[in-house]
Design a protein around this motif. Structure first.
Motif, PDB file in Angstrom:
ATOM      1  N   PRO A  20       0.817  -1.226   0.000  1.00 32.65           N
ATOM      2  CA  PRO A  20       0.000   0.000   0.000  1.00 32.65           C
ATOM      3  C   PRO A  20       0.847   1.271   0.000  1.00 32.65           C
ATOM      4  O   PRO A  20       0.455   2.279  -0.604  1.00 32.65           O
ATOM      5  CB  PRO A  20      -0.819  -0.128   1.289  1.00 32.65           C
ATOM      6  N   GLN A  21       1.996   1.242   0.683  1.00 30.30           N
ATOM      7  CA  GLN A  21       2.874   2.413   0.696  1.00 30.30           C
ATOM      8  C   GLN A  21       3.383   2.717  -0.715  1.00 30.30           C
ATOM      9  O   GLN A  21       3.463   3.876  -1.130  1.00 30.30           O
ATOM     10  CB  GLN A  21       4.067   2.169   1.632  1.00 30.30           C
ATOM     11  N   ILE A  22       3.708   1.664  -1.452  1.00 29.24           N
ATOM     12  CA  ILE A  22       4.189   1.838  -2.823  1.00 29.24           C
ATOM     13  C   ILE A  22       3.062   2.344  -3.712  1.00 29.24           C
ATOM     14  O   ILE A  22       3.237   3.273  -4.505  1.00 29.24           O
ATOM     15  CB  ILE A  22       4.741   0.509  -3.369  1.00 29.24           C
ATOM     16  N   SER A  23       1.894   1.729  -3.577  1.00 27.59           N
ATOM     17  CA  SER A  23       0.749   2.092  -4.410  1.00 27.59           C
ATOM     18  C   SER A  23       0.333   3.542  -4.201  1.00 27.59           C
ATOM     19  O   SER A  23      -0.047   4.244  -5.146  1.00 27.59           O
ATOM     20  CB  SER A  23      -0.423   1.157  -4.099  1.00 27.59           C
ATOM     21  N   GLU A  24       0.425   4.002  -2.947  1.00 29.12           N
ATOM     22  CA  GLU A  24       0.023   5.375  -2.626  1.00 29.12           C
ATOM     23  C   GLU A  24       1.145   6.379  -2.876  1.00 29.12           C
ATOM     24  O   GLU A  24       0.934   7.590  -2.747  1.00 29.12           O
ATOM     25  CB  GLU A  24      -0.414   5.446  -1.161  1.00 29.12           C
ATOM     26  N   GLY A  25       2.326   5.873  -3.202  1.00 27.87           N
ATOM     27  CA  GLY A  25       3.453   6.765  -3.455  1.00 27.87           C
ATOM     28  C   GLY A  25       3.944   7.471  -2.214  1.00 27.87           C
ATOM     29  O   GLY A  25       4.412   8.616  -2.277  1.00 27.87           O
TER      30      GLY A  25
END
Length: 213
Positions: free
Chosen positions: A146-151
């Protein structure tokens, strides 16, 4: 009891353990192992580190089909580093189960990013051996992906920033040199200097080589 704390963490992650002792080892820091003559989590850390790198690389490869290799590598370094891993460890409560030797505990070991990052890797190694790679992927799907997806931009990869800055001005890269390591085996301190074209740019100190760099 430490076993009750471990079961609580596993229950929150929907993991039904078949080998609880494996998880106890995952939470056993070298300092505790030395004092109590038991196995430490270092081998599990080695395994978990490789699995974490692989699964994040796989996720990035599939999510960003048009990004070149260099960009993918920098992204992985941003979300898989000591600071990032320590936050993931705290998020799922691993720090509450950590077994430390007396000296390490008195020095605030449970709040050291490098130590907590290693703990996350050891825990993931134990999950892999006990429940398989899909169970590890499920954990990462809740705390890392999720951290990657949300940038999210709260993990700063200083090494990559320096490398990009240098490469914009020069064809030569940077070199990290271990200057010294001090302290007992369970509580070492590393000093690393970074050089470009034989010029020292700076020096860092940390509880692991990676943290010092």
């Amino acid at each position: 009891m430490i076993e009750d704390k471990i079961r609580s963490v596993l229950e929150k992650l929907d993991i039904v353990p078949t080998d609880l002792e494996l998880y106890r080892v995952a939470f056993t820091h070298q300092s505790y192992a030395n004092e109590h003559h038991v196995q430490s989590n270092e081998r599990l850390e080695y395994l978990g580190d490789a699995i974490l790198d692989f699964l994040v690389a796989e996720y990035l490869y599939n999510k960003f089909p048009n990004l070149p290799e260099g960009h993918l590598t920098r992204l992985r370094a941003k979300y898989v580093c000591a600071n990032a891993n320590s936050r993931y460890a705290i998020q799922i409560g691993l720090d509450q189960c950590l077994l430390l030797g007396r000296g390490e505990a008195e020095q605030g070991g449970k709040s050291k990013p490098s130590l907590l990052g290693d703990l996350l890797e050891a825990f993931l190694g134990a999950v892999y051996l006990d429940s398989g790679i899909d169970a590890v992927r499920k954990i990462l799907n809740s705390i890392v992906f999720p951290q990657i997806s949300e940038g999210s931009n709260f993990f700063i990869d200083y090494k990559s920033h320096l490398q990009e800055y240098i490469q914009a001005e020069s064809r030569l890269g940077v070199e990290y040199v271990l200057i010294k390591e001090t302290g007992p085996a369970h509580d070492k301190t590393f000093t690393v200097s970074v050089y470009h074209d034989h010029l020292k740019l700076g020096t860092g100190v940390g509880k692991s080589k990676k943290e010092a760099e």
